[in-house]
Design an enzyme around this catalytic site. Structure first.
Site, PDB file in Angstrom:
ATOM      1  CD  GLU A   1      27.644  -5.141  20.900  1.00 33.76           C
ATOM      2  OE1 GLU A   1      26.811  -4.335  21.415  1.00 33.76           O
ATOM      3  OE2 GLU A   1      26.960  -5.500  19.852  1.00 33.76           O
TER       4      GLU A   1
ATOM      5  CG  ASP B   1      27.466  -3.835  16.093  1.00 31.49           C
ATOM      6  OD1 ASP B   1      27.461  -3.207  16.912  1.00 31.49           O
ATOM      7  OD2 ASP B   1      26.218  -3.671  15.588  1.00 31.49           O
TER       8      ASP B   1
END
Ligand code: NOJ
Length: 548
Positions: A273, A207
């Site tokens: 990401e 993330d």
């Protein structure tokens, strides 16, 4: 050399809250996922990526992690996670879990310790605490904005009751940013990687991979916050995104995951990401000694026109080829308006952050038609593709959610100016006539499901020729049979209104223009995103796979 499994994998994103609810509390859970794994086998994907299921106050739907080594009771237990991983493997599905290293939850024990410790203490140095500006320190340390709206700093009350230092949170107040210059933070995450690798996971989706390191001086930025840094290579980079120091972290992690297996069929993978542009800059995250894949958000954002699609596909392939990594493709996830709705907005509409009842509504029929064409185009491209739960049903965004149902912090932090991401996170329909459309055993659903969703339910589409689900299944089967993921793309046509390419023995044509386009004489159609017209022409907004 045999390419690694991930280079051609189709990876299905499960958003645990909204996939399948086993206990009827209206929130999906791990046993619910395990019970539905056969669906993914039938669909024909290679791997799943699970959004976070760790203990969390759910201030950002689990992207606020309070304990990286356990399971949120709402979602189940650690043995449930072990069972899920084991059952997936038994079916030949690989499992990627989400790792959230940029920030913890404010409910993490480290943050509690930081709040009771003194300024400058080792406990505070795990996060980004600073004194405020102004005579009484009442101004935030710099002008950074949170991605979710509002300032990126919150002031704490010191243990003695006085207003004190400020801490940085690039996202919600409940998501304090970690200080990645601190070796203790680095050691902790290596340990967390090992914890899940030891339990058998095949990799991590990382993330906010471009956010861990901040420019040392925390200089003012004076520009609105944008998670996509969108800069040319030679322009100044935002001081919070895509700093060169992040790469050292991923080199260390690569050594860790490789120590658990790096052979083509055994490799453990890291997926970035990273909202980083241009493609060459993003490719730095997937150099041979760093991560394995990065999400291709430039592709997701590209307009539905032949020139835009041609340009982004070509650029993406060139950028990843240059570092020897697979290209990835993605059209939907839990952060963006579902592509069946996004593509139903007029071409050129800036990407909306959610759609509300008061906003112009997408054209549902057009959106689904284009979404199916876009998916068929995507699944024929060489590389690895990501699917988001429900897109195989042609599921649209919930575009008329009542405001009081909204839970995304973006909605609240922008006082409703941004509708936020709840509309793509609504629990998915399995059975048209069951309570909560088969999401769980009761009517409960943490976000309301629109009445129209019965028509999208899996049981209304399975074995129905031409249904969105059957188009996905056919495409995934053909993709596997023809080895399209490890193939090579050769453009045959890149006109204003038509794109055509060959991937090994298979040909693909998408018609973006208003007039039907003929297929070559004798073409044998393998699958098409919508029926061809009576004369075998490819109508508007349709993709066809064929042999010529
Ligand atoms: C990206 C995740 O996909 C998103 O859902 C989350 O809100 C932010 N990172 C913050 O963790």
């Amino acid at each position: 050399m045999t390419p690694g499994w991930w280079t051609e994998a189709v990876i299905y994103q499960i958003y645990p809250r909204s996939f399948a609810d086993s206990d009827g509390d209206g929130i999906g859970d791990l046993p619910g996922i395990t019970a539905r794994l056969d669906h993914l086998v039938e669909l024909g994907v290679d791997a799943v990526w699970l959004s976070p299921f760790y203990p969390s106050p759910q201030a950002d739907a689990g992207y606020d992690v309070a304990d990286y080594r356990d399971v949120e009771p709402l979602f189940g237990t650690l043995p449930d996670a072990d069972r899920l991983i084991g059952e997936a493997k038994r079916r030949g599905l690989r499992v990627i879990v989400d790792l959230v290293p940029n920030h913890t939850s404010s409910a993490h024990v480290w943050f509690a310790e930081a709040l009771t410790a003194a300024p400058g203490s080792p406990q505070r140095q795990r996060y980004v605490f600073r004194d405020g500006l102004g005579a009484d320190g009442g101004e935030p340390p710099n002008d950074w904005q949170s991605v979710f709206g509002g300032p990126a700093w919150t002031r704490v009350t010191e243990p003695d009751g006085r207003p004190g230092q400020w801490y940085l949170h690039l996202f919600d107040t409940a998501q304090p940013d970690l200080n990645w210059d601190n070796p203790e933070v680095r050691a902790e995450f290596v340990d967390v990687l090992r914890f899940w690798l030891d339990r058998g996971v095949d990799g991590f989706r990382v993330d906010v991979a471009h956010g861990l390191i901040k420019q040392a001086d925390l200089a003012d930025w004076q520009e609105p916050q944008e998670i996509l840094s969108g800069r040319e290579v030679d322009k100044p980079r935002p001081p919070m995104w895509d700093q060169d120091g992040v790469h050292e972290i991923y080199r260390e992690w690569r050594r860790v995951v490789d120590s658990y297996g790096s052979a083509p069929q055994d490799g453990r993978v890291l997926v970035a990401e990273a909202w980083v542009e241009p493609a060459e800059r993003l490719a730095r995250y997937i150099r041979p000694d760093e991560m394995h894949q990065a999400f291709n958000f430039e592709y997701l954002l590209a307009a539905w026109t032949a020139p835009a699609q041609y340009a982004v596909i070509t650029r993406s392939l060139e950028a990843t080829d240059a570092v020897g990594a697979p290209t990835t493709w993605v059209l939907s996830n839990h952060d963006v308006v579902r592509h069946a709705s996004r593509l139903g907005l007029p071409i050129g509409t800036p990407r909306p952050n959610g759609i509300g009842a008061q906003d112009p509504q997408p054209d549902a029929g057009l959106g689904l038609r284009r979404a199916r064409a876009a998916t068929l185009l995507m699944l024929a491209l060489p590389g690895s593709a990501y699917l988001y739960q429900g897109e195989e049903l042609g599921l649209p965004e919930h575009t008329t959610l009542p405001d009081e149902a909204r839970q995304d912090p973006t909605y609240h932090r922008t006082r409703g100016a941004q509708r936020g991401r709840d509309g793509c996170r609504v629990p998915i329909p399995w059975e048209a006539d069951a309570p909560s459309y088969g999401f769980g055993p009761t009517d409960a659903s943490w976000l309301p499901q629109p009445p129209s969703w019965s028509e999208y339910a899996l049981d209304r589409q399975r074995d129905v020729p031409g249904s969105t689900y059957e188009v996905y299944r056919a495409a995934l089967r053909l993709r596997r049979e023809h080895g399209l993921g490890r193939g090579a793309l050769r453009w045959l046509e890149s006109a204003d209104e038509v794109l055509a390419f060959a991937n090994d023995g298979l040909r693909v044509l998408t018609n973006f223009g208003p007039a039907p386009v003929p297929l070559p004489e004798g073409a044998e159609v393998l699958v098409s995103s919508a029926p061809l017209d009576g004369t075998g022409h490819v109508p508007t907004d349709v993709t066809v796979w064929f042999r010529a």
